[in-house]
Design a protein around this motif. Structure first.
Motif, PDB file in Angstrom:
ATOM      1  N   LYS A   1      -5.791  -1.819  10.051  1.00  0.00           N
ATOM      2  CA  LYS A   1      -6.455  -0.777  10.846  1.00  0.00           C
ATOM      3  C   LYS A   1      -5.754  -0.602  12.183  1.00  0.00           C
ATOM      4  CE  LYS A   1     -10.917   0.732  12.704  1.00  0.00           C
ATOM      5  NZ  LYS A   1     -10.336   1.128  14.003  1.00  0.00           N
TER       6      LYS A   1
ATOM      7  N   LYS B   1      -7.701 -12.461   4.035  1.00  0.00           N
ATOM      8  CA  LYS B   1      -7.897 -11.306   3.161  1.00  0.00           C
ATOM      9  C   LYS B   1      -9.104 -10.472   3.552  1.00  0.00           C
ATOM     10  CE  LYS B   1      -5.846 -13.841  -0.720  1.00  0.00           C
ATOM     11  NZ  LYS B   1      -6.131 -14.488  -2.023  1.00  0.00           N
ATOM     12  N   ARG B   2     -10.173 -11.105   4.009  1.00  0.00           N
ATOM     13  CA  ARG B   2     -11.407 -10.383   4.244  1.00  0.00           C
ATOM     14  C   ARG B   2     -11.569  -9.905   5.687  1.00  0.00           C
ATOM     15  NH1 ARG B   2     -11.858 -14.765   1.344  1.00  0.00           N
ATOM     16  NH2 ARG B   2     -12.621 -14.653  -0.805  1.00  0.00           N
ATOM     17  N   THR B   3     -10.948 -10.603   6.614  1.00  0.00           N
ATOM     18  CA  THR B   3     -11.178 -10.304   8.029  1.00  0.00           C
ATOM     19  C   THR B   3      -9.904  -9.885   8.753  1.00  0.00           C
ATOM     20  OG1 THR B   3     -13.026 -11.868   8.084  1.00  0.00           O
ATOM     21  CG2 THR B   3     -12.068 -11.230  10.205  1.00  0.00           C
TER      22      THR B   3
ATOM     23  N   PRO C   1      -7.339  -6.915   7.029  1.00  0.00           N
ATOM     24  CA  PRO C   1      -7.893  -5.562   7.178  1.00  0.00           C
ATOM     25  C   PRO C   1      -7.883  -5.065   8.627  1.00  0.00           C
ATOM     26  CG  PRO C   1      -9.249  -6.843   5.673  1.00  0.00           C
ATOM     27  CD  PRO C   1      -8.257  -7.797   6.272  1.00  0.00           C
ATOM     28  N   ARG C   2      -8.167  -5.950   9.574  1.00  0.00           N
ATOM     29  CA  ARG C   2      -8.142  -5.544  10.981  1.00  0.00           C
ATOM     30  C   ARG C   2      -6.719  -5.228  11.433  1.00  0.00           C
ATOM     31  NH1 ARG C   2     -10.785  -8.935  15.355  1.00  0.00           N
ATOM     32  NH2 ARG C   2     -10.505  -6.953  16.440  1.00  0.00           N
TER      33      ARG C   2
ATOM     34  N   ARG D   1       0.820  -1.219   0.000  1.00  0.00           N
ATOM     35  CA  ARG D   1       0.000   0.000   0.000  1.00  0.00           C
ATOM     36  C   ARG D   1       0.853   1.268   0.000  1.00  0.00           C
ATOM     37  NH1 ARG D   1      -2.773   0.718   6.021  1.00  0.00           N
ATOM     38  NH2 ARG D   1      -0.921   1.581   7.052  1.00  0.00           N
TER      39      ARG D   1
END
Length: 420
Positions: free
Chosen positions: A404, A395-397, A400-401, A24
């Motif tokens: 963050k 990837k989905r859970t 991302p956490r 990123r």
């Protein structure tokens, strides 16, 4: 954002988070003794440092444990100073502090935010050091004293930690209350898109035989085959399992070393100690159906869980193995010990079968019952995968956490270095 990663065995718990941060656009630098030369990995600059010094001969063993961490901490401190002189000033430092490497990094960069991977806080008591009566402490009355000293590293990091992350509620809960408000519970995550059931999977065994989903295969996986992961309990079930299941192949994966707990006596290995204990109870023809895989490439591990008919996972109340969640993702029918933190992933009768860690007959009975129940295996496996997708998907859970968590850490007002 500039981020410094610290891990003595990098990438380890940062193998997904590090590359995601680099992808990123963050500038990621790693300090680790694992490499000898500077290198690039997935957009990350990986720099070596050497651990200088050795533990003092004849020192008190409780102090020797901390001295080892101190040597890592001062060596990493020296490498950090050199990195600072080269102009690198991180906004965020992420570290697994269990080996002491990050002890003094706030003294180099007092305004950097320090996020720690909080794997375990050492506790005494029946549920921890006294869990397995077969391996009692040499001096249980001294365990609280010894572990208090062992936690010096944890306590010193508490002074400088801005935030922590822990993979399970159980592991986070081992830390004192003073940590709790700063620890986010988030698993490392598994790639449930890649780890799937495969009806066409096959596994080549050491004796040349190949097994598939059409065969009856009982699997057992540890990083190292040792009591902390229930290896002794599983081995003692083998004579009766082999007798009751004449067509089953039993496949064990794991090394010969000791990851956790006490080392075996007299220079032996736990693996061989329990082979020797049960071998005389097992006829040669049955023993030929027991296969030790050792340590294998990941593709072989994946094939192993994909051909598994019933997968057995046993552990003391301790750090949860990634392999359990990976087996869930592959739709394995799982029999697991009714211990924390296993109960966070295996819901008895729904995502697997829970048995008392010490109940050998129950382990045998439930394994045989599940081997004879293909519809129940399918039900448990489907539920296990669904649960893994919902709770532990990388990837989905989880990722991302984690991202963050890093961003929240970067925005936090930093704890300063310890007072003199």
């Amino acid at each position: 954002m500039k981020i410094l990663l610290i891990h003595q065995n990098f990438p380890a718990q940062f193998k997904h988070l590090g590359p995601a941060l680099a992808e990123r656009g963050d500038q990621i630098v790693v300090l680790t003794p694992k490499v000898k030369e500077a290198t690039k990995w997935k957009g990350i600059t990986v720099l070596p440092y050497a651990v200088k010094g050795s533990t003092t001969q004849g020192i008190h063993p409780w102090l020797a444990d901390f001295e080892t961490k101190l040597l890592r901490g001062t060596s990493c401190y020296d490498a950090a100073l050199a990195l600072k002189k080269r102009g690198f000033d991180p906004d965020v430092i992420l570290a697994h502090h269990g080996w002491g490497e990050s002890l003094f990094l706030k003294d180099v960069w007092p305004d950097a935010r320090l996020g720690l991977y909080c794997e375990l806080y050492h506790r005494s008591g029946k549920a921890e050091t006294g869990f397995d009566p077969e391996f009692p402490s040499a001096s249980p009355e001294r365990d609280p004293l010894r572990l208090r000293l062992k936690n010096i590293n944890n306590r010193l990091h508490e002074e400088v930690m801005d935030a922590g992350i822990s993979p399970t509620q159980f592991q986070a809960g081992t830390f004192p209350d003073s940590y709790q408000s700063r620890i986010t519970i988030c698993h490392d995550g598994v790639d449930t898109d890649a780890i799937v059931a495969n009806p066409n999977a096959s596994l080549a065994l050491p004796n040349g035989k190949t097994v598939t989903k059409r065969d009856e295969v009982i699997t057992f996986i540890n990083r190292n085959l040792e009591p902390y992961r229930g290896y002794h309990r599983f081995m003692r079930a083998l004579p009766e399992l082999l007798r009751r299941r004449p067509d089953a192949d039993i496949v064990l994966l794991g090394g010969d070393e000791t990851s956790y707990g006490a080392r075996p006596p007299d220079g032996k290995t736990w693996k061989q100690i329990f082979i020797d204990e049960v071998r005389g109870q097992i006829p040669d023809a049955d023993w030929a159906r027991v296969h030790f895989m050792g340590r294998v490439p990941y593709d072989t591990f994946l094939s192993m869980i994909q051909v598994s008919t019933v997968h057995v996972y046993l552990t003391y109340p301790f750090v949860l193995s990634w392999s359990l969640i990976e087996a869930m993702s592959a739709k394995c029918a799982i029999i697991a010990s009714d211990t924390a933190p296993v109960r966070e992933a295996i819901i008895g009768g729904q995502t697997g079968v829970l048995v008392d860690f010490f109940d050998q007959e129950k382990l045998i009975q439930e394994t045989c019952t599940l081997l004879d129940a293909p519809e129940r295996r399918e039900f448990l496996g489907a539920n296990a995968r669904r649960f893994a997708r919902e709770r532990y998907d990388l990837k989905r859970t989880c990722l991302p956490r984690q991202l963050k968590w890093v961003d929240d850490l970067a925005a936090a007002y930093p704890v300063r270095k310890p007072r003199d």
